[in-house]
Design a protein around this motif. Structure first.
Motif, PDB file in Angstrom:
ATOM      1  N   PHE A   1      -1.003  -5.423   5.664  1.00 42.11           N
ATOM      2  CA  PHE A   1      -0.149  -4.977   4.565  1.00 42.11           C
ATOM      3  C   PHE A   1       1.316  -5.201   4.898  1.00 42.11           C
ATOM      4  CE2 PHE A   1      -4.142  -2.953   3.613  1.00 42.11           C
ATOM      5  CZ  PHE A   1      -4.203  -3.014   2.225  1.00 42.11           C
TER       6      PHE A   1
ATOM      7  N   TYR B   1       3.780  -0.335   3.930  1.00 34.81           N
ATOM      8  CA  TYR B   1       2.959   0.871   3.786  1.00 34.81           C
ATOM      9  C   TYR B   1       3.839   2.108   3.904  1.00 34.81           C
ATOM     10  CZ  TYR B   1      -0.168   4.764   4.458  1.00 34.81           C
ATOM     11  OH  TYR B   1      -0.790   5.975   4.312  1.00 34.81           O
TER      12      TYR B   1
ATOM     13  N   TRP C   1       0.861  -1.196   0.000  1.00 32.71           N
ATOM     14  CA  TRP C   1       0.000   0.000   0.000  1.00 32.71           C
ATOM     15  C   TRP C   1       0.885   1.230   0.000  1.00 32.71           C
ATOM     16  CZ3 TRP C   1      -4.417   0.836   4.140  1.00 32.71           C
ATOM     17  CH2 TRP C   1      -5.067   2.055   3.909  1.00 32.71           C
TER      18      TRP C   1
ATOM     19  N   TYR D   1      -2.159  -1.570  -3.573  1.00 34.68           N
ATOM     20  CA  TYR D   1      -3.153  -0.510  -3.386  1.00 34.68           C
ATOM     21  C   TYR D   1      -2.424   0.820  -3.531  1.00 34.68           C
ATOM     22  CZ  TYR D   1      -6.797   2.199  -0.875  1.00 34.68           C
ATOM     23  OH  TYR D   1      -7.759   3.121  -0.501  1.00 34.68           O
TER      24      TYR D   1
ATOM     25  N   HIS E   1      -4.161   7.176   3.400  1.00 32.07           N
ATOM     26  CA  HIS E   1      -4.939   6.269   4.237  1.00 32.07           C
ATOM     27  C   HIS E   1      -6.154   6.984   4.812  1.00 32.07           C
ATOM     28  CE1 HIS E   1      -6.336   3.561   7.189  1.00 32.07           C
ATOM     29  NE2 HIS E   1      -5.441   3.723   8.120  1.00 32.07           N
TER      30      HIS E   1
END
Length: 520
Positions: free
Chosen positions: A135, A138, A120, A214, A124
């Motif tokens: 995840f 991130y 990701w 993502y 957020h």
């Protein structure tokens, strides 16, 4: 446990290269989920815009465009729905900001348990570190907005001492920064988020596991900031004003087949361009030039990711999903210490109501409102190896709660009722995969909205909607009037009463307070 489609059993579709659930995990498709921030329904070329988005348009040409996909009308509840498959009222994000996503597994947790590498990069808009919610990596903005060139430079909104430490939070793996000040003089959030994604794609290019990436951009959310070379592309583009741009978009949408004759242009909210002073016209045109440049830059970066996937030989078996978290925003933030040209590091500017109305052509209103301009998202899905018909359109009525069940179909493993110590509510949505592959066209169950003063219910052709607790319900036949121009509430009181009861029953079922499970 909810039923899901085993991909190989969808024999009614012309699917090639889809792997059965019992075959090797490494052969399952990769998934790239791209989310734009405050992008209006008509803001990309393949949905009617004059903004140059060749890479997004190419995805549409090779895949399917949805014409009736929906969000919650606000960023963080939309993102919470997207991540969990639950309404924000169930996972806690409609009641309070920033707390844990309750009663749920996230896309990261589910996909990781299904054998995917989970990545990701980007926005957020929550307090939890995504690395604690499934995840593997991130990096990004945990806040609602930030300065694009230097996230640590400017505050967000009014100066309220109690909130200063809350704003502009950034996370890099397990470390958090508030504020975050980059050392790279060429830092720009859209570029940075993409750099992270490309780094991970290279890092795991030999990984046996498929990936779920993502990529959550904060563009084109305010502040309006862009690279000068991107702004220069649009110099003078918007000098003709709101009405001319909106009309041109509407005509292009008709030509593209995104809308048909049922879609009338909703009543304009913007001011007449000729009523503005010359100084106001110049500023308004400049704001839209920067806004367009931000979308342009996002498209360039999406192109970088697509190029990387092709270089690695992973493009053909990657499902790419592109969408926006809500309609274009009419919110205006004014900072007393802003200065310099619009688009620069030192000037925080917002798009405003007038251009937001244009950005959502031909729909009513904008972000935070439950009419179509607030809750409609472009949605594009492509999957070269999966049999998605190129250049198709789907009128299936979808919602962000449908993303989780779609991922369950893609990954092919059971959705849990228990995860670690948490009891998990069944997801609320339905899989979009049949619609993506050209099959399912009708939604069987209603969908609901409640954000701030807005409320709505969609059941079949009917949409019941209001804005304001004390406002009367309005009712629209979306099959005949998808722009919500003719209120039929007075002619259909029984339908209004029935759907109002549906809303009240839904609200009772899904509402939670912090730390309390939803009523079943």
């Amino acid at each position: 446990m909810k039923k899901h489609y085993n991909l190989i059993t969808l024999s009614l579709f012309p699917i090639c290269g889809i792997i059965a659930q019992n075959e090797k995990v490494s052969e399952r498709p990769n998934v790239l989920l791209i989310l734009a921030d405050d992008l209006g329904w008509s803001d990309i070329g393949c949905y009617g815009s004059e903004v140059r988005t060749p890479n997004i348009d190419a995805l549409a040409e090779s895949g399917v465009r949805f014409t009736q996909f929906h969000n919650t009308s606000k960023s963080y509840p939309s993102r919470a729905c997207l991540l969990t498959g639950l309404y924000a009222q169930q996972n806690g994000y409609s009641k309070y900001f920033g707390g844990p996503l309750e009663n749920s597994v996230t896309l990261g947790e589910y996909m990781k348990s299904a054998g995917y590498r989970t990545l990701w990069s980007g926005k957020h808009h929550g307090e939890e570190n995504p690395r604690t919610r499934g995840f593997d990596h991130y990096i990004g903005l945990k806040d609602g907005a930030c300065n694009y060139f230097n996230p640590g430079l400017q505050r967000y909104g009014e100066e309220r001492p109690a909130q200063k430490s809350h704003r502009r939070k950034w996370c890099i793996e397990d470390k958090e920064y508030a504020p975050y000040t980059p050392t790279d003089k060429n830092f720009y959030t859209t570029d940075h988020f993409t750099d992270n994604a490309l780094m991970w794609l290279d890092q795991y290019k030999e990984d046996d596991r498929p990936f779920f990436l993502y990529l959550a951009y904060n563009a084109p959310h305010d502040p309006l900031m862009a690279w000068p070379e991107d702004i220069a592309k649009y110099k003078g583009q918007y000098n003709t004003g709101y009405e001319a741009i909106r009309k041109a978009r509407y005509e292009k949408q008709r030509k593209l087949g995104i809308i048909d004759k049922r879609y009338e242009l909703s009543a304009p909210i913007y001011q007449p361009w000729e009523s503005l002073t010359l100084e106001q016209q110049v500023e308004e045109a400049e704001k839209m030039e920067v806004y367009a440049a931000m979308i342009d830059r996002m498209d360039q970066n999406i192109g970088r990711v697509i190029t990387k996937l092709k270089e690695l030989g992973k493009y053909e078996n990657t499902i790419i999903i592109f969408m926006s978290d809500n309609g274009a925003s009419a919110e205006v933030i004014e900072l007393s210490d802003s200065y310099g040209p619009i688009g620069s590091l030192s000037n925080w500017k917002s798009l405003g109501e007038n251009w937001a109305n244009v950005s959502n052509t031909p729909l009513r209103y904008y972000k935070n409102i439950s009419y179509q301009g607030g809750i409609s998202s472009p949605l594009i899905v492509t999957w070269p190896k999966g049999g998605v018909s190129a250049g198709t359109k789907s009128g299936f009525v979808g919602h962000m709660i449908d993303i989780m069940p779609t991922f369950v179909d893609i990954a092919g493993t059971d959705y849990p009722s228990q995860y670690r110590v948490r009891t998990i509510l069944p997801y609320e949505g339905i899989s979009l995969l049949p619609a993506i592959l050209g099959g399912k066209t009708e939604r069987e169950k209603p969908i609901f909205w409640e954000w701030q003063h807005g409320r709505a219910v969609r059941e079949g052709k009917w949409k019941l909607v209001k804005q304001g607790f004390d406002s009367p319900w309005t009712l629209f036949d979306m099959g005949k009037d998808p722009s919500e121009t003719v209120d039929l509430a007075s002619k259909n009181p029984e339908t209004v009463e029935r759907m109002n009861k549906m809303f009240e029953d839904w609200k009772k079922r899904v509402s939670i307070t912090k730390g309390v499970k939803a009523i079943k």
